[in-house]
Design a protein around this motif. Structure first.
Motif, mmCIF file in Angstrom:
data_model
loop_
_atom_site.group_PDB
_atom_site.id
_atom_site.type_symbol
_atom_site.label_atom_id
_atom_site.label_comp_id
_atom_site.label_asym_id
_atom_site.label_seq_id
_atom_site.Cartn_x
_atom_site.Cartn_y
_atom_site.Cartn_z
ATOM 1 N N ASP A 220 49.298 -30.449 -77.333
ATOM 2 C CA ASP A 220 49.900 -29.834 -78.513
ATOM 3 C C ASP A 220 49.046 -28.651 -78.944
ATOM 4 O O ASP A 220 47.817 -28.729 -78.951
ATOM 5 N N ASP A 221 49.710 -27.549 -79.305
ATOM 6 C CA ASP A 221 48.973 -26.342 -79.663
ATOM 7 C C ASP A 221 49.650 -25.629 -80.834
ATOM 8 O O ASP A 221 50.875 -25.560 -80.915
ATOM 9 N N TYR A 222 48.837 -25.090 -81.705
ATOM 10 C CA TYR A 222 49.302 -24.451 -82.939
ATOM 11 C C TYR A 222 49.744 -22.992 -82.723
ATOM 12 O O TYR A 222 50.245 -22.351 -83.646
ATOM 13 N N ALA A 223 49.565 -22.464 -81.526
ATOM 14 C CA ALA A 223 49.838 -21.047 -81.269
ATOM 15 C C ALA A 223 51.223 -20.640 -81.759
ATOM 16 O O ALA A 223 52.219 -21.260 -81.417
ATOM 17 N N THR A 227 49.928 -13.297 -78.897
ATOM 18 C CA THR A 227 48.596 -13.246 -78.288
ATOM 19 C C THR A 227 48.016 -14.650 -78.126
ATOM 20 O O THR A 227 47.388 -14.967 -77.109
ATOM 21 N N GLU A 228 48.235 -15.507 -79.130
ATOM 22 C CA GLU A 228 47.746 -16.887 -79.057
ATOM 23 C C GLU A 228 48.465 -17.669 -77.959
ATOM 24 O O GLU A 228 47.837 -18.443 -77.223
ATOM 25 N N ILE A 229 49.767 -17.469 -77.857
ATOM 26 C CA ILE A 229 50.555 -18.154 -76.823
ATOM 27 C C ILE A 229 50.031 -17.780 -75.438
ATOM 28 O O ILE A 229 49.786 -18.637 -74.592
ATOM 29 N N LYS A 230 49.855 -16.495 -75.230
ATOM 30 C CA LYS A 230 49.375 -15.993 -73.933
ATOM 31 C C LYS A 230 47.997 -16.558 -73.591
ATOM 32 O O LYS A 230 47.754 -17.018 -72.469
ATOM 33 N N ALA A 231 47.097 -16.555 -74.581
ATOM 34 C CA ALA A 231 45.726 -17.047 -74.366
ATOM 35 C C ALA A 231 45.735 -18.542 -74.050
ATOM 36 O O ALA A 231 45.010 -19.002 -73.152
ATOM 37 N N SER A 232 46.543 -19.310 -74.766
ATOM 38 C CA SER A 232 46.598 -20.756 -74.535
ATOM 39 C C SER A 232 47.157 -21.077 -73.156
ATOM 40 O O SER A 232 46.631 -21.948 -72.446
ATOM 41 N N LEU A 233 48.214 -20.394 -72.762
ATOM 42 C CA LEU A 233 48.811 -20.640 -71.445
ATOM 43 C C LEU A 233 47.860 -20.240 -70.317
ATOM 44 O O LEU A 233 47.763 -20.929 -69.302
ATOM 45 N N GLU A 234 47.153 -19.139 -70.505
ATOM 46 C CA GLU A 234 46.166 -18.717 -69.499
ATOM 47 C C GLU A 234 45.039 -19.741 -69.378
ATOM 48 O O GLU A 234 44.576 -20.039 -68.267
ATOM 49 N N ALA A 235 44.611 -20.273 -70.514
ATOM 50 C CA ALA A 235 43.551 -21.296 -70.510
ATOM 51 C C ALA A 235 44.001 -22.546 -69.765
ATOM 52 O O ALA A 235 43.238 -23.133 -68.982
ATOM 53 N N LEU A 236 45.243 -22.966 -69.976
ATOM 54 C CA LEU A 236 45.769 -24.168 -69.313
ATOM 55 C C LEU A 236 45.960 -23.934 -67.815
ATOM 56 O O LEU A 236 45.681 -24.819 -67.003
ATOM 57 N N LYS A 237 46.420 -22.744 -67.458
ATOM 58 C CA LYS A 237 46.611 -22.426 -66.036
ATOM 59 C C LYS A 237 45.283 -22.378 -65.297
ATOM 60 O O LYS A 237 45.166 -22.795 -64.145
ATOM 61 N N GLU A 238 44.269 -21.900 -66.003
ATOM 62 C CA GLU A 238 42.920 -21.822 -65.426
ATOM 63 C C GLU A 238 42.321 -23.220 -65.260
ATOM 64 O O GLU A 238 41.670 -23.531 -64.260
#
Length: 357
Positions: A220-223, A227-238
């Motif tokens: 679960d994410d508050y994004a 910009t927050e959405i992009k950063a969170s998805l990149e973090a999860l993909k990484e």
């Protein structure tokens, strides 16, 4: 009727905060997590700080500490200029990017309130800002306050020492700013690094809801900003490169959805499937001239144009979104493919995966 004084939240916060050595954490993104990190460091260092952040620190299962020490660490909210009741000794700025279009009509107005806030720093105070952010540099350009800038390149050695449980390069960069703030107040490097390494994160900030080894990892994410959405998805993909990401996004406020419509449309490229719920209007807005179907249509057009294999669906309600997730589990539970079921948004989208497994 009883003649009891009535004040707003931000006035009450100012009354308490200004009575101590106040350290304020502000910025468009990452301020809640950064304030949580900083509060934990001060607590672990035995400084018994008062802490108030806009989310639950998972290590404490609360977002507030009533410490009797001389420090007060608080998340500082720029919305409606609320943080202008504070008179900080130190300010940490994570980043500045246009937001809250229902209140700030343009980016200049938005940046201007940060300039006002910096002017409220006490004499002999300090401001720590992210150097790679153009708006942060602009806000601090003509300020006479003492400044410390941070970036991965500038503090390369320290950055390499920071270890976190929570994923994402953006979190590590925010931790670097937190590190410098803590060092400014005399906390030893080893204590800071140890505290950061044991920081479990914040409720609703890339929060793992079940066993990370599960076939269907629920996060679960508050994004709620592109910009927050992009950063969170990149973090999860990484962090989970082999998992397919199925994200249920609930846009937050009509004004934000309209103002950042094109940016939202380009924010989900790391996802495999995107489910869009109806806009969460909140107490601020009950209706608007844009809806989630517009966003679904735009996302599908982009996928077609770029020839991307991303599936996009409209599931207006929490219950329909929940049924969508249940079907994903039912169809794929006997397969080898592993998934992330991600709820994302500042509303109540988290309910869609509540007790799902």
């Amino acid at each position: 009727e009883l003649k009891i004084p009535l004040v707003s939240y931000n006035q009450a916060l100012g009354f308490l905060f200004n009575d101590k050595i106040g350290i304020a954490v502000c910025g468009t993104h990452g301020k809640t997590t950064s304030a949580g990190m900083l509060g934990k460091i001060f607590k672990d260092a035995g400084l018994t700080p008062a802490v108030l952040v806009g989310g639950e620190v998972l290590n404490w299962k609360t977002g507030a500490l009533c410490g009797r020490g001389k420090y007060f660490i608080s998340e500082a909210d720029e919305y409606q200029e609320k943080f202008l009741t504070l008179k900080p000794k130190a300010v940490l700025i994570t980043n500045i990017e246009y937001d809250h279009p229902d209140y700030f009509k343009n980016f200049s107005q938005y940046k201007n309130v940060f300039k006002k806030f910096i002017q409220r720093i006490e004499p002999a105070g300090i401001c720590i800002g992210f150097e790679e952010d153009k708006a942060v540099r602009e806000v601090l350009k003509n300020s006479k306050v003492k400044k410390i800038f941070f970036s991965q390149k500038k503090q390369k050695k320290i950055f390499g020492k920071i270890k976190l449980k929570i994923p994402g390069q953006h979190n590590k960069l925010n931790a670097l700013g937190v590190f410098l703030a803590a060092r400014h107040f005399g906390i030893a490097e080893k204590k800071i690094l140890k505290s950061l390494e044991s920081f479990k994160g914040m409720r609703r900030r890339l929060e793992l809801k079940n066993n990370p080894k599960s076939q269907f990892l629920i996060i679960d994410d508050y994004a709620h900003h592109p910009t927050e959405i992009k950063a969170s998805l990149e973090a999860l993909k990484e962090t989970f490169p082999k998992r397919k990401i199925i994200v249920a996004f609930q846009p937050h406020t009509f004004s934000r959805t309209k103002a950042f419509f094109s940016d939202f449309s380009a924010a989900f490229d790391k996802a495999d499937t995107v489910v869009i719920l109806d806009i969460y209007g909140s107490a601020r807005e009950k209706k608007g001239k844009i809806n989630s179907k517009d966003l679904v249509k735009k996302l599908k057009q982009i996928c077609l144009r770029r020839q991307e294999k991303m599936d996009v669906y409209y599931t207006p309600s929490i219950s329909e979104c929940r049924r969508f997730f249940k079907n994903i589990i039912k169809v794929n539970r006997n397969k080898s493919q592993r998934y992330i079921l991600l709820t994302m948004g500042a509303g109540d989208v988290w309910k869609a995966t509540e007790n799902l497994l």
